[in-house]
Design a protein around this motif. Structure first.
Motif, short mmCIF file in Angstrom:
data_model
loop_
_atom_site.label_atom_id
_atom_site.label_comp_id
_atom_site.label_asym_id
_atom_site.label_seq_id
_atom_site.Cartn_x
_atom_site.Cartn_y
_atom_site.Cartn_z
N GLY A 99 39.32 29.47 -71.86
CA GLY A 99 39.33 29.50 -70.40
C GLY A 99 39.76 30.86 -69.97
O GLY A 99 39.51 31.31 -68.68
N PHE A 100 40.56 31.63 -70.69
CA PHE A 100 41.03 32.93 -70.32
C PHE A 100 40.40 34.20 -71.06
O PHE A 100 39.75 33.97 -72.30
CB PHE A 100 42.60 32.99 -70.60
CG PHE A 100 43.39 31.98 -69.82
CD1 PHE A 100 43.64 32.15 -68.50
CD2 PHE A 100 43.84 30.83 -70.51
CE1 PHE A 100 44.44 31.37 -67.60
CE2 PHE A 100 44.57 29.94 -69.57
CZ PHE A 100 44.97 30.24 -68.39
N PRO A 101 40.35 35.39 -70.30
CA PRO A 101 39.48 36.48 -71.00
C PRO A 101 40.08 37.02 -72.16
O PRO A 101 39.60 37.98 -72.81
CB PRO A 101 39.30 37.15 -69.84
CG PRO A 101 40.65 37.13 -68.83
CD PRO A 101 40.75 35.72 -69.03
N ASN A 102 41.27 36.80 -72.63
CA ASN A 102 41.73 37.29 -73.88
C ASN A 102 41.11 36.91 -75.09
O ASN A 102 41.40 37.60 -76.02
CB ASN A 102 43.26 36.98 -73.79
CG ASN A 102 43.27 35.34 -74.16
OD1 ASN A 102 42.78 34.67 -73.50
ND2 ASN A 102 44.15 34.70 -75.25
N ARG A 103 40.12 36.04 -75.10
CA ARG A 103 39.39 35.61 -76.22
C ARG A 103 37.85 35.14 -75.62
O ARG A 103 37.76 34.42 -74.96
CB ARG A 103 39.81 34.72 -76.78
CG ARG A 103 39.02 33.96 -78.20
CD ARG A 103 39.49 32.84 -78.71
NE ARG A 103 38.52 32.22 -79.76
CZ ARG A 103 38.37 30.98 -80.34
NH1 ARG A 103 39.47 30.35 -79.63
NH2 ARG A 103 37.46 30.50 -81.03
N VAL A 104 37.02 36.25 -75.91
CA VAL A 104 35.76 36.24 -75.67
C VAL A 104 34.84 35.64 -76.87
O VAL A 104 34.85 36.33 -77.97
CB VAL A 104 34.95 37.53 -74.99
CG1 VAL A 104 33.55 37.35 -74.79
CG2 VAL A 104 35.74 37.96 -73.85
N SER A 105 34.21 34.72 -76.99
CA SER A 105 33.29 34.34 -77.96
C SER A 105 32.27 35.13 -78.36
O SER A 105 31.33 35.36 -77.51
CB SER A 105 32.86 32.67 -77.90
OG SER A 105 32.01 32.57 -78.75
N GLU A 106 32.21 35.79 -79.63
CA GLU A 106 31.01 36.76 -79.76
C GLU A 106 29.69 35.60 -79.89
O GLU A 106 28.43 36.21 -79.60
CB GLU A 106 31.20 37.29 -81.06
CG GLU A 106 32.30 38.39 -81.23
CD GLU A 106 32.36 39.08 -82.29
OE1 GLU A 106 31.67 39.02 -83.38
OE2 GLU A 106 33.41 39.89 -82.54
N ASP A 107 29.89 34.42 -80.53
CA ASP A 107 28.51 33.66 -80.72
C ASP A 107 28.07 33.41 -79.09
O ASP A 107 26.96 33.35 -79.10
CB ASP A 107 28.87 32.32 -81.28
CG ASP A 107 27.89 31.35 -81.42
OD1 ASP A 107 26.97 31.72 -82.29
OD2 ASP A 107 27.86 30.26 -80.97
N GLY A 108 29.10 32.73 -78.35
CA GLY A 108 28.55 32.41 -76.91
C GLY A 108 27.87 33.69 -76.29
O GLY A 108 26.93 33.37 -75.49
N ALA A 109 28.50 34.92 -76.23
CA ALA A 109 28.10 36.05 -75.54
C ALA A 109 26.63 36.28 -75.98
O ALA A 109 25.73 36.59 -75.31
CB ALA A 109 29.37 37.12 -75.77
N GLN A 137 38.96 22.66 -70.87
CA GLN A 137 39.90 21.70 -70.82
C GLN A 137 41.60 22.18 -70.54
O GLN A 137 42.48 21.82 -69.79
CB GLN A 137 39.83 20.78 -71.77
CG GLN A 137 40.95 19.63 -71.98
CD GLN A 137 41.07 18.35 -70.67
OE1 GLN A 137 39.68 18.61 -70.31
NE2 GLN A 137 42.05 18.26 -70.16
N PRO A 138 41.67 23.58 -71.29
CA PRO A 138 43.12 24.03 -71.19
C PRO A 138 43.32 24.35 -69.80
O PRO A 138 44.65 24.33 -69.54
CB PRO A 138 42.92 25.52 -72.12
CG PRO A 138 41.90 24.96 -73.05
CD PRO A 138 40.91 24.05 -72.15
N LEU A 139 42.39 24.58 -68.82
CA LEU A 139 42.94 25.07 -67.44
C LEU A 139 42.93 23.75 -66.69
O LEU A 139 43.78 23.62 -65.72
CB LEU A 139 41.44 25.77 -66.94
CG LEU A 139 41.17 27.18 -67.65
CD1 LEU A 139 40.13 28.01 -66.58
CD2 LEU A 139 42.43 27.87 -67.79
N GLN A 140 42.24 22.64 -67.24
CA GLN A 140 42.55 21.27 -66.45
C GLN A 140 44.00 20.87 -66.92
O GLN A 140 44.67 20.03 -65.90
CB GLN A 140 41.57 20.20 -66.76
CG GLN A 140 41.76 18.81 -66.34
CD GLN A 140 41.51 18.99 -64.73
OE1 GLN A 140 40.49 19.74 -64.25
NE2 GLN A 140 42.42 18.41 -64.15
N ASP A 141 44.47 21.21 -68.01
CA ASP A 141 45.86 20.76 -68.18
C ASP A 141 46.74 21.64 -67.55
O ASP A 141 47.95 21.10 -67.41
CB ASP A 141 45.89 21.17 -69.85
CG ASP A 141 45.15 20.30 -70.75
OD1 ASP A 141 44.79 19.13 -70.20
OD2 ASP A 141 44.93 20.63 -71.97
#
Length: 492
Positions: A99-109, A137-141
């Protein structure tokens, strides 16, 4: 008999020659949503697995129509439809698994970049939605849309996506259908499945609107000078009619709650909540012993941030409902389905309006024109982009003439709104390209121009009659295009 058929078909083609065309520059497209598998967990992943009874057929969207793997095939379907654009949504947890920009998924991008490039190679404009209900879900938490920090989290996510695709995407939708996110999501019926109608739902509304505005201002200041794109949000707007004249004033309050709550802060000159709604909730809160209104106020800075945060008005529309005051002791359902507890209102329908596979959804094309005209009266000559409209059925018949009738009749009302009411409608989106996981209905209701065989590992797509009609419509911009011919041919 063959001679008679030729005569009849010739006569039908002559009738069809009476064109009803949309103006030059009007765009046609179709759409899908992003809830898929193989990504960070979203609130819908958690919801369908922890509360399977909430879905009518206990299905999930883990694979759904598998556009993640079949996007090339889907682009071919889009090319066959002759559409100008394809609206799709990016899954926040697919690009940012935490949910946070510290980790961008290469596959998703890479996936979304390949999809965008594939569309542009075929001359199809990508219309990209940043959020279609699948909150990480981490942001919902951490409180989800009730946490005021979420507007900053959303802007951070928007920046990542703008950086990735802003050079190629010229039309953005920030948030899809806040009323579903907040009013139904905080009445326990859809993800996140919380029960806080009238309190949590209002916090959610404020924070969703602010999240949109921050994403809009970010694009306006940092990306629009370079890329010259356009940004707005899209609202699910029903039309409402009083059951009798006695409910006329009450119906106006329903419109303030269901339509203007999501539009007035952004599109009106004054900004802020609709005044009638603000008064009603404040008075009711006081009568309930609340120390302050349950409808949270905007600060002066927030009013300024929200007001004018649009380049067009996005509008999703399906149906019209009637309004009556609920009887004493009558249990009223939830927003958009059966009623408005906040107002003591029950929703119904007129007996002559055909029903669909969705219990809240009745067919009344004239309501579409009335809604479009209302938007113009309320908010002026803003460009209106219809981003969803379509019909649900059981999905068993490829010869889906009722869906063709729905599109033709609703589009006729759009044309009347343009020609006679002066509404500045600039585009239309058919929902949806494919049958998909329809939230609480699972796979029991289908909206697709294309049938999907969900029992097949290949998720085989097959064009329905409505796909052929829509392809002719998109090619000619004429609502009668091949319609009467196909209808008569089906009956011979």
């Amino acid at each position: 008999m063959d001679c008679m058929k030729a005569v009849i078909i010739g006569a039908v083609l002559s009738v069809a020659a009476a064109e009803r065309r949309f103006p030059a520059g009007f765009k046609f497209g179709t759409a899908t949503a992003s809830y898929q598998y193989d990504k960070g967990e979203s609130i819908w992943d958690r919801f369908v697995h922890s509360r399977p009874e909430a879905i009518s057929d206990r299905s999930t969207g883990d694979v759904a129509c598998d556009s993640y793997n079949l996007w090339r095939e889907d682009i071919q379907l889009l090319e066959d439809l002759n559409v100008d654009f394809y609206r799709f949504s990016i899954a926040w947890p697919r690009v940012l698994p935490t949910g946070f920009p510290n980790r961008v998924s290469e596959d998703g991008a890479r996936y979304y970049g390949d999809l965008i490039d594939g569309l542009l190679a075929r001359g199809i404009e990508p219309v990209v939605t940043l959020y279609h209900w699948d909150l990480p879900q981490p942001l919902q938490d951490l409180g989800g849309w009730a946490n005021p920090l979420i507007s900053e989290w959303f802007a951070d996510y928007a920046r990542v996506v703008y950086d990735l695709y802003g050079d190629r995407v010229k039309t953005w939708v920030t948030i899809n259908e806040p009323t579903v996110i907040c009013d139904i999501g905080y009445d326990g019926l859809v993800a996140p499945g919380l029960e806080s109608e009238g309190r949590g739902s209002y916090l959610c509304t404020k924070h969703v609107l602010l999240a949109h505005a921050k994403a809009y201002r970010l694009y306006e200041t940092e990306f629009k000078p370079k890329h010259q794109g356009q940004v707005s949000l899209t609202n699910q707007l029903m039309w409402f009619e009083p059951e009798t004249e006695a409910e006329a004033e009450l119906t106006e309050l329903v419109k303030a709650l269901s339509i203007d709550r999501y539009c007035h802060p952004i599109f009106s000159g004054a900004g802020g909540w609709p005044p009638a709604l603000e008064r009603h909730v404040a008075e009711k809160s006081a009568a309930e012993g609340e120390p302050r209104s349950r409808l949270p106020p905007f600060t002066g800075e927030e009013l300024h941030l929200l007001r004018g945060s649009y380049d067009y008005l996005g509008l999703n529309h399906y149906t019209t409902r009637t309004v009556r005051r609920a009887a004493a002791g009558e249990a009223v359902g939830t927003y958009l389905f059966d009623g408005f507890r906040e107002l003591g209102v029950a929703l119904g329908a007129r007996p002559e309006w055909p029903a669909t596979m969705s219990h809240w959804f009745m067919v009344h094309p004239e309501g579409f024109r009335a809604l479009l005209s209302y938007v113009k009266r309320q908010y002026g000559d803003v460009p209106v982009f219809i981003l969803e409209n379509g019909l649900s059925d059981a999905g068993t018949d490829l010869d889906d003439q009722p869906r063709v009738d729905y599109y033709r009749n609703y589009l006729e009302q759009v044309l009347l709104a343009i020609e006679q009411d002066g509404v500045n409608v600039v585009g239309y989106t058919a929902w949806s390209l494919l049958d998909n996981f329809e939230w609480m209905d699972g796979y029991q209701s289908r909206f697709g121009l294309h049938h999907v065989d969900f029992s097949s590992p290949l998720r085989t797509r097959t064009a329905r009659r409505s796909a052929r009609y829509y392809a002719a419509l998109a090619r000619t911009k004429d609502i009668h295009a091949e319609y009467e011919f196909h209808k008569m041919a089906a009956e011979l």
